[in-house]
Design an enzyme around this catalytic site. Structure first.
Site, PDB file in Angstrom:
ATOM      1  N   ASP A   1       0.379  -0.900  -9.711  1.00 24.30           N
ATOM      2  CA  ASP A   1       1.802  -1.121  -9.428  1.00 24.30           C
ATOM      3  C   ASP A   1       2.107  -2.611  -9.357  1.00 24.30           C
ATOM      4  OD1 ASP A   1       4.385  -0.144  -8.954  1.00 24.30           O
ATOM      5  OD2 ASP A   1       4.165  -0.380  -6.793  1.00 24.30           O
TER       6      ASP A   1
ATOM      7  N   GLY B   1       0.772  -1.230   0.000  1.00 21.12           N
ATOM      8  CA  GLY B   1       0.000   0.000   0.000  1.00 21.12           C
ATOM      9  C   GLY B   1       0.800   1.274   0.000  1.00 21.12           C
TER      10      GLY B   1
ATOM     11  N   LYS C   1       2.627   0.707 -13.747  1.00 24.76           N
ATOM     12  CA  LYS C   1       4.015   0.248 -13.866  1.00 24.76           C
ATOM     13  C   LYS C   1       4.126  -0.775 -14.987  1.00 24.76           C
ATOM     14  CE  LYS C   1       5.806  -2.436 -10.664  1.00 24.76           C
ATOM     15  NZ  LYS C   1       6.397  -2.829  -9.370  1.00 24.76           N
TER      16      LYS C   1
ATOM     17  N   GLU D   1      -1.608  -1.365   8.883  1.00 24.59           N
ATOM     18  CA  GLU D   1      -1.156  -1.135  10.259  1.00 24.59           C
ATOM     19  C   GLU D   1       0.225  -0.497  10.313  1.00 24.59           C
ATOM     20  OE1 GLU D   1      -2.355  -3.907   9.090  1.00 24.59           O
ATOM     21  OE2 GLU D   1      -4.319  -4.022  10.090  1.00 24.59           O
TER      22      GLU D   1
END
EC number: 2.1.1.57
Length: 757
Positions: free
Chosen positions: A352, A257, A392, A301
């Site tokens: 990506d 992420g 990408k 997290e």
């Protein structure tokens, strides 16, 4: 991480040592030449022997400590170690730069492509800019209008057998000489030692020290670099009913992420939502994520703690796996995006995706064909009008990849291919950047790409989607120039990498300066993620400690105030009781005085005229008090005992308060980052209670005796009435059986005579 300061200091020390040794050798040679020139005229035997001794000393080398130690234990030079003398003969070389390998580690020989030599960094090797430039191209013809009426026709697609895949399609869109030179460098990596590869890659990449900056990984910094170039987070068409800068974005194949973390960080201005009153995160940014479950899943997290991300939506498709290669998962994600955006679509689509191609770098483009196709298909499914697109890719040599890029090129106002600085220079990674989507859900293109994806899922190999001859010449020219430019940069990076492989003592480039310039250019903080988090934790601890410290102070102050109030009340109660006792004593004394006056009057009437007023005697301190005075003393003793009890209670309360304060201080001492200025003991702030009743000291007795003498003198000066009153008082006391010891025998004899008469 390799620091240039260490290598500079090491080189300086080596150079200084070499210069000192060379200077010493030159001085010795000059001294010897001078001695020989001065002694050359003399042919004495001493000078000849001296020269022979010098030659013998030069021929015999000095033994090191280790050689002397081995020779002492019977080792002969040239023989192996051990009992059988078949052990190691050569000395173990000390590797200063690879100390973790251990002594005696035998490193693999370098491939034939590399040779161990000494290198020097040239100016071209050190020239790395912080500002990047790129070129936009635009589609001249309205290609999206053409594709709206274009029917899906599978006859345009060219198929080939799986076993006939070669690298020949690569040769059409780049210089052959550049590709051959680049292949030489890539093929040499197959037999290179991995440790040597990683060390040389870190030292040769000037942007290596940037890493992930304050984010979870490098992808976020790549996005920051791209956003600085293209300004992708500013929406072209605003969302109805939302603020002007609000955007919907999608992040596909982007676990853990990094792209998402940067978008939330940038839109919230580093975690601080600023704007109108009542502005919520849903009025700033909202993201939708789609990635495969497992090791590449989202790791929200580990995002920066100060970034709000609670409205981010994670999707995994119809089968809940997150596999984007399945068309049903793409359709499921598209339907949920349009439902949550009220049919407006995404204003920014990020992709990506990548797979591991270690050892198969030459087939990397072929292995990534379906993944790139599905990412572009998902973009067409979910992006809204005026949206921006980032994806990408890797090599762009095959007709299949060029056909996909041509479809994208015809549906956006601006198109570009960029290899950001944060992308490692050795690999072929690059990004397509597109702005202002000109259509809205082109169903013919969407259905066509779904059809191609179904063929790939059925193990069909597709060579070409669109004929190269039918493409825009401006687009083909741009692809050729982009490929050659990126190849030249890769070859330059491999040349620098080769120097670090061949010379492990070659110092790296000053990466700190480049890092500082790039972060300033991209608008990122210079601190690392861990520095900011540790500072935030320390700040929270100080704030928490300050609150606890203030609460403890308030509690201690409240307890001190309560104790002072209790002590004041008790002291007032004690004084009130003392005044009551004094009033009682005065009242009893007045009553007693009235009785005495009455008795004196009666006695004066009954007394004889021969009585003399001078028969009065001084009061005796040893005489017991009268009955009324005894009652008064009992009351006083009771009051004193009550006061003692009150004082004891006060002392107990004070002790309890002191214990509470000590516990608070002990708790504060056990805390981390505690201030040394703790609350002092409460006992010094308390009002001391009145002293308890004690027995009179000799000094007090003497003082009381003097006071009584003064009272006697005052009584002698009173009129006759008062003297008669004193006489009557003495006579009334003489009726009691208790007399002083001096007159005891005389009183007994007088009573005996009276009884006999």
């Amino acid at each position: 991480m390799f620091q240039s300061n260490q290598y500079d200091e090491y080189n300086k020390t080596n150079k200084s040592d070499e210069e000192n040794e060379s200077n010493e050798n030159e001085n010795e040679n000059e001294n010897e030449n001078e001695n020989r020139s001065e002694d050359g005229d003399q042919d004495s035997e001493d000078s000849f022997i001296y020269e022979e001794d010098d030659e013998e000393e030069e021929d015999t080398p000095k033994l090191s400590f280790g050689a002397k130690f081995l020779a002492k234990h019977g080792h002969i030079e040239g023989q192996g170690l051990g009992k059988e003398k078949d052990g190691r003969i050569d000395l173990i070389e000390v590797d200063r730069f690879q100390s973790t390998k251990g002594l005696g580690f035998a490193e693999n020989d370098l491939p034939e492509f590399y040779r161990v030599t000494k290198h020097i960094l040239e100016d071209e090797d050190v020239d790395f800019p912080s500002k990047q430039r790129f070129e936009w191209i635009s589609c001249n013809s309205e290609g999206y209008n053409f594709w709206e009426g274009f029917p899906v026709d599978h006859t345009l697609v060219k198929f080939v057998a799986n076993d006939s895949i070669t690298d020949k399609p690569r040769r059409g869109h780049c210089s052959v000489e550049l590709l051959m030179e680049l292949d030489q460098h890539k093929n040499a990596l197959d037999t290179l030692d991995p440790n040597r590869f990683y060390v040389a890659r870190k030292k040769s990449n000037p942007y290596e020290s940037i890493k992930g900056s304050i984010f979870i990984n490098r992808a976020a910094v790549k996005m920051a670099n791209i956003d600085k170039l293209a300004d992708l987070l500013t929406p072209i068409i605003p969302v109805p009913g939302k603020p002007r800068d609000f955007i919907y974005f999608g992040d596909v194949c982007a676990g853990p992420g990094g792209f998402t973390e940067y978008v939330y960080w940038k839109k919230t201005r580093g975690g601080k939502i600023k704007g109108e009153e009542g502005l919520d995160l849903d009025d700033v940014v909202k993201g939708f994520g789609f990635t495969i479950k497992g090791q590449c899943d989202w790791n929200v997290e580990k995002f920066s703690k100060q970034i709000p991300i609670h409205n981010f939506v994670k999707e995994y498709g119809l089968d809940d796996t997150g596999n984007i290669l399945k068309s049903e998962n793409i359709r499921d994600f598209s339907s949920k995006v349009f439902y949550n955006t009220n049919g407006f679509g995404l204003q920014l689509f990020l992709a990506d995706g990548g797979i591991n191609t270690d050892g198969k770098e030459s087939l990397q483009e072929l292995m990534l064909q379906q993944l790139i196709l599905c990412q572009i298909l998902t973009m067409f499914e979910t992006i809204g009008r005026g949206g921006n697109f980032v994806c990408k890719i890797f090599d762009t040599f095959t007709p299949f990849t060029i056909g996909l890029l041509y479809l994208v090129y015809q549906h956006f106002q601006s198109f570009s291919i960029v290899k950001p600085f944060t992308s490692r220079p050795l690999n072929s990674e690059r990004y397509i950047i597109c702005k202002n989507f000109l259509s809205y859900r082109p169903m013919n293109i969407i259905d066509f790409l779904h059809y191609i994806n179904s063929l790939l899922n059925n193990n069909q190999t597709i060579l070409e989607l669109i004929e190269i001859n039918s493409m825009d010449p401006n687009f083909l020219r741009y692809i050729l120039e982009s490929n050659e430019l990126i190849c030249l940069r890769q070859i330059k990076a491999f040349s620098l990498f080769k120097k670090y492989v061949e010379d492990i003592e070659l110092p790296p480039i000053d990466q700190k300066e480049i890092r500082a310039k790039c972060l300033e250019e991209w608008g990122l903080p210079k601190e690392t993620k861990y520095d900011i988090e540790n500072y935030q934790k320390h700040k929270n601890r100080q704030k928490h400690h300050h609150n606890n410290h203030s609460n403890n102070n308030n509690n201690n102050n409240n307890s001190n105030n309560n104790n002072n109030n209790n002590n004041q009340h008790q002291h007032q109660h004690h004084q009130h009781q003392h005044h009551q006792n004094q009033h009682q004593n005065q009242y009893q004394h007045q009553n007693q005085h009235k009785k005495y006056n009455n008795n004196i009057n009666n006695n004066s009437n009954n007394s004889s005229p021969n009585s003399s007023p001078n028969l009065t005697s001084s009061p005796n301190l040893n005489s017991p008090p009268n009955i009324n005075n005894g009652n008064n003393h009992q009351n006083n003793n009771n009051n004193n005992s009550n006061n003692n009890n009150n004082n004891n209670n006060n002392n107990n309360n004070n002790n309890n308060n002191n214990n509470n304060n000590n516990n608070n201080n002990n708790n504060n001492k056990n805390r981390r980052f505690i201030s040394t200025k703790l609350v002092k003991n409460n006992s010094q702030f308390q009002q001391k209670p009145p002293p308890p009743h004690r027995h009179m000291s000799p000094l007090q007795i003497q003082q009381q005796f003097l006071l009584q003498q003064q009272k006697e003198q005052q009584l002698l000066q009173q009129p006759q009435k008062d003297q008669l009153h004193q006489l009557h008082q003495q006579q009334s006391q003489s009726a009691l059986p208790d007399f002083s010891a001096a007159n005891f025998m005389e009183a007994l004899l007088k009573r005996k005579n009276d009884s006999q008469q």
